[in-house]
Design a protein around this motif. Sequence first.
Motif, PDB file in Angstrom:
ATOM      1  N   LEU A 270       0.829  -1.209   0.000  1.00  0.00           N
ATOM      2  CA  LEU A 270       0.000   0.000   0.000  1.00  0.00           C
ATOM      3  C   LEU A 270       0.861   1.255   0.000  1.00  0.00           C
ATOM      4  O   LEU A 270       0.552   2.232  -0.690  1.00  0.00           O
TER       5      LEU A 270
ATOM      6  N   THR B 242       1.042   3.860  -2.966  1.00  0.00           N
ATOM      7  CA  THR B 242       0.522   5.178  -2.603  1.00  0.00           C
ATOM      8  C   THR B 242       1.562   5.903  -1.757  1.00  0.00           C
ATOM      9  O   THR B 242       1.411   6.028  -0.527  1.00  0.00           O
TER      10      THR B 242
ATOM     11  N   HIS C 104      -5.026  -1.483  -7.253  1.00  0.00           N
ATOM     12  CA  HIS C 104      -5.917  -0.416  -7.693  1.00  0.00           C
ATOM     13  C   HIS C 104      -5.380   0.972  -7.358  1.00  0.00           C
ATOM     14  O   HIS C 104      -5.707   1.950  -8.037  1.00  0.00           O
ATOM     15  N   ARG C 105      -4.548   1.076  -6.340  1.00  0.00           N
ATOM     16  CA  ARG C 105      -4.001   2.373  -5.959  1.00  0.00           C
ATOM     17  C   ARG C 105      -2.737   2.715  -6.743  1.00  0.00           C
ATOM     18  O   ARG C 105      -2.342   3.888  -6.819  1.00  0.00           O
TER      19      ARG C 105
ATOM     20  N   ALA D  81     -10.228   0.553  -2.110  1.00  0.00           N
ATOM     21  CA  ALA D  81      -9.455   1.527  -1.332  1.00  0.00           C
ATOM     22  C   ALA D  81      -8.259   0.883  -0.651  1.00  0.00           C
ATOM     23  O   ALA D  81      -7.226   1.531  -0.444  1.00  0.00           O
TER      24      ALA D  81
END
Length: 315
Positions: A171, A175, A230-231, A225
């Motif tokens: 993550l 991000t 996807h990030r 999220a």
Amino acid sequence: MIDVGRAARRVAGLLALLLLAAGACGAAQDTLLDADEAPPAPGNRARWLPPQVQLLRDLRYGDHERQRLDVYRPAQAQGAATVFMVHGGGWAHGDKAMDSVVKHKVQAWVPRGVAVVSVNYRLLPQAAPLEQARDVARALAFAQSRSAEWGGDPARFVLMGHSAGAHLVALLDATPALAAEAGATRWLGSVLLDSAALDVPALMQARHLRLFDRAFGRDPAAWRAASPWHRLAARGAPLLAVCSTRRDEACAQARHYVEKAQSFGSRASVLPQDLSHRDINLQLGEPGAYTHAVEAFLRSLDDGLATTLAAPAPR
């Protein structure tokens, strides 16, 4: 003449037994997946910690009791690189001091001049995975800001995580703003140790263990999220995704994530290993081809790391 009612009762009973067996199997799988996440025995580290390694225990990076980290520093370190390790445990268990998390990594790398930081973070149900990633970002910012005090270089961090910890590291990789918001600066690269949760919607829409339901719930928006795939939207630091070939979903997820990272120009690769989920973590640092391959990636990140890790590992 067939007794329809009796036959129906037998079928219903058989179905109930099958459901119970499936539930027991699911529980057993959950237990096996987290088998290495038992709390450490008190004083266990004293038995294996090399004499040339200094341990700074339970440094506070936040107010919660789980917001603590341990630092394993080389004696007389100056400008050392740091492996920043995030434990697994299904987002609900685990501890920074577990042997499977730190023992062989510390024994292999710290005597050669690489610091190891092992971090705890808040767990379910107090914190969902995305908030756990923010805890890891806070810990990273704290460790970077204090690293000079224990002989480290804040610009020479490598992020590493196992299982749920690999998801949290991914993550941050996907991000970087999460890390920047906490005050962390960029790191040299990331090593993901056997995560099956890099594309969370794909995971949740397929057959999966119950621990993923506890972590990600039923809301597809929440899945996206908390999904590194996807990030991910830009080129990032170099990345190595280690996966167990004994778990089909882990290598499929690793390849899926790496392919997207490569599409943005990132240097990313997959390292499949014929090891169990637990041994992907436990055996890293032990002499052998697996550790050698991970160290080759680490050496590629930084000339200083290349020099440091060229020294033979202690026996």
